[in-house]
Design an enzyme around this catalytic site. Structure first.
Site, PDB file in Angstrom:
ATOM      1  N   PRO A  93       0.806  -1.227   0.000  1.00  0.00           N
ATOM      2  CG  PRO A  93      -0.851  -1.556   1.622  1.00  0.00           C
ATOM      3  CD  PRO A  93       0.460  -2.108   1.140  1.00  0.00           C
ATOM      4  CD  GLU A 120       0.246  -4.814  10.969  1.00  0.00           C
ATOM      5  OE1 GLU A 120       0.300  -3.580  10.862  1.00  0.00           O
ATOM      6  OE2 GLU A 120      -0.841  -5.449  11.081  1.00  0.00           O
ATOM      7  NE  ARG A 157      -7.180  -4.852 -21.682  1.00  0.00           N
ATOM      8  CZ  ARG A 157      -7.269  -3.804 -22.476  1.00  0.00           C
ATOM      9  NH1 ARG A 157      -6.388  -2.824 -22.364  1.00  0.00           N
ATOM     10  NH2 ARG A 157      -8.217  -3.718 -23.381  1.00  0.00           N
ATOM     11  CG  ASP A 172      -7.714   0.157 -23.618  1.00  0.00           C
ATOM     12  OD1 ASP A 172      -8.732  -0.017 -24.297  1.00  0.00           O
ATOM     13  OD2 ASP A 172      -6.909  -0.747 -23.339  1.00  0.00           O
TER      14      ASP A 172
END
Length: 252
Positions: A93, A120, A157, A172
């Site tokens: 994160p 953790e 992709r 895209d």
């Protein structure tokens, strides 16, 4: 491309990544995907891969030893197949946000390794294996498996020959820095909703101009922050001014 994944939950990858576009890429040998359960490399008699942090604190940390040994084994296998060691991606994160640009960057590699954490956090020494730390957003998940699957899908992709239409990926959303323009298919009218006349006019220049204007409009309405990162052409700046005037008039 070869992708290695180090995970405590390899079964999570057995279904979703074997369907649709990624599944076809695997069938055609455009992609090799190997998922390794690094618990199998634990030297602990109970197969533990985590322990309490030095200095105290909540939660458990992944130990370095199982991941180091699992990583060495996957790199050896890849090397024996003639594939050099490539980028090593830690799901974290606190890493850089995953974007289309990051996906495009990774898609140019021959070999990627994803390390999926749990618990953790990680023993800090695991980061010495890593070239990139990547986040899926400002939130916390129970593990790195889901982010890794999302990234693998986005990267696959973009590989040459994977999409049936090679023009699909460059158009895209986010590939151009703008959100994608609206698109329509048959029938030309559905429940009173009609396809814009320009799209059935046959005038390709007018269609291109309409699509460019619609991309700018959608980006301005939904993600204006993206426009701050772009170097707009003089034509795009002119279109954007007209779009802003139209939106201001409609708001009055």
């Amino acid at each position: 491309m070869r992708i290695d994944v180090l995970s405590l939950f390899p079964n999570m990858f057995s279904g979703p990544l074997h369907d649709s576009i990624v599944g076809k890429a695997l069938e055609r040998d455009q992609l090799t995907l190997e998922v390794t359960d690094f618990r199998q490399y634990s030297t602990n008699k109970h197969g533990n891969v985590d322990d309490y942090p030095f200095g105290g604190g909540a939660g458990m940390l992944l130990q370095a030893q199982p991941l180091f040994d699992a990583f060495a084994a996957t790199q050896k296998t890849a090397s024996e197949a003639g594939i050099p060691s490539g980028r090593v991606i830690l799901m974290n994160p606190a890493g850089v946000p995953f974007t289309q640009r990051v996906a495009e960057d990774f898609s140019r590699e021959d070999h990627l390794t994803f390390i999926c954490g749990h618990y953790e956090g990680y023993d800090e020494r695991i980061r010495t294996l890593v070239t990139d730390e990547v986040s899926m957003g400002d939130y916390v998940l129970t593990g790195g498996e889901l982010p890794a699957m999302v990234m693998i899908d986005a990267i696959t992709r973009l590989l040459p020959g994977v999409l049936g239409n090679e023009a699909s990926a460059p158009g895209d959303s986010f590939s151009t820095g703008l959100l994608e323009y609206p698109q329509y298919t048959r029938p030309a009218e559905f429940r009173g909703m009609k396809v814009p006349d320009v799209l059935i006019s046959g005038d390709h220049q007018k269609i291109d101009d309409w699509r460019e204007a619609q991309s700018l409009k959608r980006t301005l309405e939904r993600r204006p922050d993206l426009l701050d990162k772009l170097q707009l052409t003089a034509k795009q700046q002119h279109l954007l001014r007209d779009i802003q005037l139209e939106l201001d008039e409609n708001a009055d």
